[in-house]
Structure formats: C-alpha cells, structure tokens
Scaffold this active site. Structure first.
Site, PDB file in Angstrom:
ATOM      1  N   PHE A  14       0.958  -1.189  -0.178  1.00 24.35           N
ATOM      2  CA  PHE A  14       0.027   0.036   0.037  1.00 24.35           C
ATOM      3  C   PHE A  14       0.821   1.130  -0.035  1.00 24.35           C
ATOM      4  O   PHE A  14       1.798   1.494   0.795  1.00 24.35           O
ATOM      5  CB  PHE A  14      -0.876   0.003   1.274  1.00 24.35           C
ATOM      6  N   GLY A  15       0.723   2.130  -1.079  1.00 26.74           N
ATOM      7  CA  GLY A  15       1.456   3.418  -1.186  1.00 26.74           C
ATOM      8  C   GLY A  15       0.396   4.673  -0.881  1.00 26.74           C
ATOM      9  O   GLY A  15      -0.661   4.556  -1.237  1.00 26.74           O
ATOM     10  N   TYR A  16       0.805   5.516   0.140  1.00 27.62           N
ATOM     11  CA  TYR A  16       0.226   6.580   0.306  1.00 27.62           C
ATOM     12  C   TYR A  16       0.914   8.015   0.233  1.00 27.62           C
ATOM     13  O   TYR A  16       0.297   8.962   0.389  1.00 27.62           O
ATOM     14  CB  TYR A  16      -0.433   6.544   1.683  1.00 27.62           C
ATOM     15  N   GLY A  17       2.011   7.842  -0.175  1.00 26.55           N
ATOM     16  CA  GLY A  17       3.068   9.176  -0.541  1.00 26.55           C
ATOM     17  C   GLY A  17       3.579   8.920  -2.072  1.00 26.55           C
ATOM     18  O   GLY A  17       2.674   8.723  -2.892  1.00 26.55           O
ATOM     19  N   SER A  18       4.889   8.997  -1.958  1.00 25.41           N
ATOM     20  CA  SER A  18       5.499   8.858  -3.444  1.00 25.41           C
ATOM     21  C   SER A  18       5.225   7.634  -4.186  1.00 25.41           C
ATOM     22  O   SER A  18       5.504   7.723  -5.235  1.00 25.41           O
ATOM     23  CB  SER A  18       6.888   9.137  -3.271  1.00 25.41           C
ATOM     24  N   GLU A  89      13.024   3.766   1.348  1.00 26.19           N
ATOM     25  CA  GLU A  89      12.321   4.249   2.406  1.00 26.19           C
ATOM     26  C   GLU A  89      13.061   4.123   3.607  1.00 26.19           C
ATOM     27  O   GLU A  89      12.718   3.926   4.721  1.00 26.19           O
ATOM     28  CB  GLU A  89      10.941   3.339   2.482  1.00 26.19           C
TER      29      GLU A  89
HETATM   30  C1  SIN Z   1       4.725   6.100   0.640  1.00 32.87           C
HETATM   31  O1  SIN Z   1       4.732   6.452  -0.549  1.00 32.87           O
HETATM   32  O2  SIN Z   1       3.705   4.979   0.715  1.00 32.87           O
HETATM   33  C2  SIN Z   1       5.648   6.071   1.784  1.00 32.87           C
HETATM   34  C3  SIN Z   1       6.224   7.502   1.822  1.00 32.87           C
HETATM   35  C4  SIN Z   1       6.635   7.939   0.591  1.00 32.87           C
HETATM   36  O3  SIN Z   1       7.813   7.162   0.210  1.00 32.87           O
HETATM   37  O4  SIN Z   1       6.357   8.993   0.245  1.00 32.87           O
END
Ligand code: SIN
Length: 181
Positions: A14-18, A89
């Site tokens: 699951f990704g929520y940022g980049s 990360e």
């Molecule tokens: C993500 O994208 O899920 C983690 C945070 C990021 O790398 O911006």
C-alpha cells in the site's frame, strides 16, 4: 466483502505518498485502495529525497486515528521488491502489516510507515511553518514542493480526497504566485 488471500506468492504493497505516483519497481497489478485507522500526515523529515542532512524536508507518514481512512494505491509485487524499497524508504520508515481495502474486496499487505520514535520524525507544526519549510527544501529526488504537488495530483487522479494535502498544495501554489506562504 470477499477477503482476497490467493495472490500466487505476491504481496500487496500500500502506497500513500510518493509510491502512488513514482514506482520504479515492477508490479503485477495496481489498484485504488485505502486503509482504515490511519491518517496521512506531513510529519516525517526527509534528509535524503526531499531535503538534506542540515535542512530536512517534510514528507508523509501514517498516524493512527480512530475512524480515519487513508486513500492511496496498492501494488501487487513480488517479495524481492521489498529489498529495493527498504533502501528507498531508509530514512526512518519500517514495514507494517495493514489490511488494504479495495472497491470490492480487501487483502492483507505491507505499507511503509515512519513511527513517531524514528530519528527523522518531525511531528506537527503550524501550516505556515510547514509551507515555508516545504518551499525551501529540496533533496536528491527533487523539490519538496513538487512532492506535495505530485501527491495532490495523484490523489485527484484516483478520485481520492485529503484536505490536508490539498491545503498544502494551494498554499504552495499561492506562494509561487506571490501570495503569502
Ligand atoms: C509511501 O509512499 O507509501 C511512503 C512514503 C513516501 O515514500 O513518500
């Protein structure tokens, strides 16, 4: 609701940022998704991708919150992708198991979150300060402001809302156009 378990050896990420808009890793499938009980917050310092050692930028992490939903994108990946992602990360994030909800079903999976005890955790700040920091900082992946703008754009493309992200986006655009940060 169907609980998906058979992913043929692959794992949902699951990704929520980049990770929503910038993959750089192979995946078998991508789906709009959300997780429950977590909020997306710009509370994590970035000494690498969006800032530098002496002047960290601000990127997102997940903070536990009852009744919250965090919208993002889930990718079905092979296990070896996590070795690569652990490097990307590395600045304070760790893998966490979460239940990922899709439009029709759900599955267990992994997300990267930066816990409050990590060395790069910044925590909350007044929005003015966040905007000032984000507009100032950049790192090896580019400008911190572009991280916010890309995230807002990617959320809209998913038809997902996050008022905090959209507020930062509008303040950054306003500052670029000469308005008060
Ligand atoms: C993500 O994208 O899920 C983690 C945070 C990021 O790398 O911006």
């Amino acid at each position: 609701m169907r609980h998906v378990v058979d992913t043929a050896g692959s794992i949902w990420l699951f990704g929520y940022g980049s990770l929503i808009w910038l993959q750089g890793f192979p995946y078998r499938e991508a789906r709009r998704a959300y997780i429950r009980g977590w909020e997306r917050r710009f509370w994590q310092g970035s000494h690498d991708h969006r800032g530098v050692q002496d002047d960290p930028g601000r990127v997102v992490t997940l903070i536990e919150a009852d009744d919250a939903h965090c919208h993002g994108r889930a990718f079905l990946v092979d296990a070896n992708v996590f070795e690569q992602l652990d490097q990307r990360e590395i600045n304070g994030y760790r893998r966490e198991q979460v239940e990922i909800h899709f439009d029709e079903d759900r599955a267990m999976g992994i997300t990267y979150l930066a816990p409050i005890e990590n060395f790069a955790f910044l925590g909350d700040a007044p929005v003015d300060e966040m905007v000032e920091q984000i507009n100032r900082c950049s790192g090896r992946s580019g400008r911190n402001a572009d991280y916010v703008l890309e995230l807002a754009r990617a959320l809209r493309a998913l038809d997902a809302s996050d008022p905090r992200v959209f507020e930062l986006e509008s303040r950054i655009i306003g500052a670029r156009n000469g308005c008060k940060a």
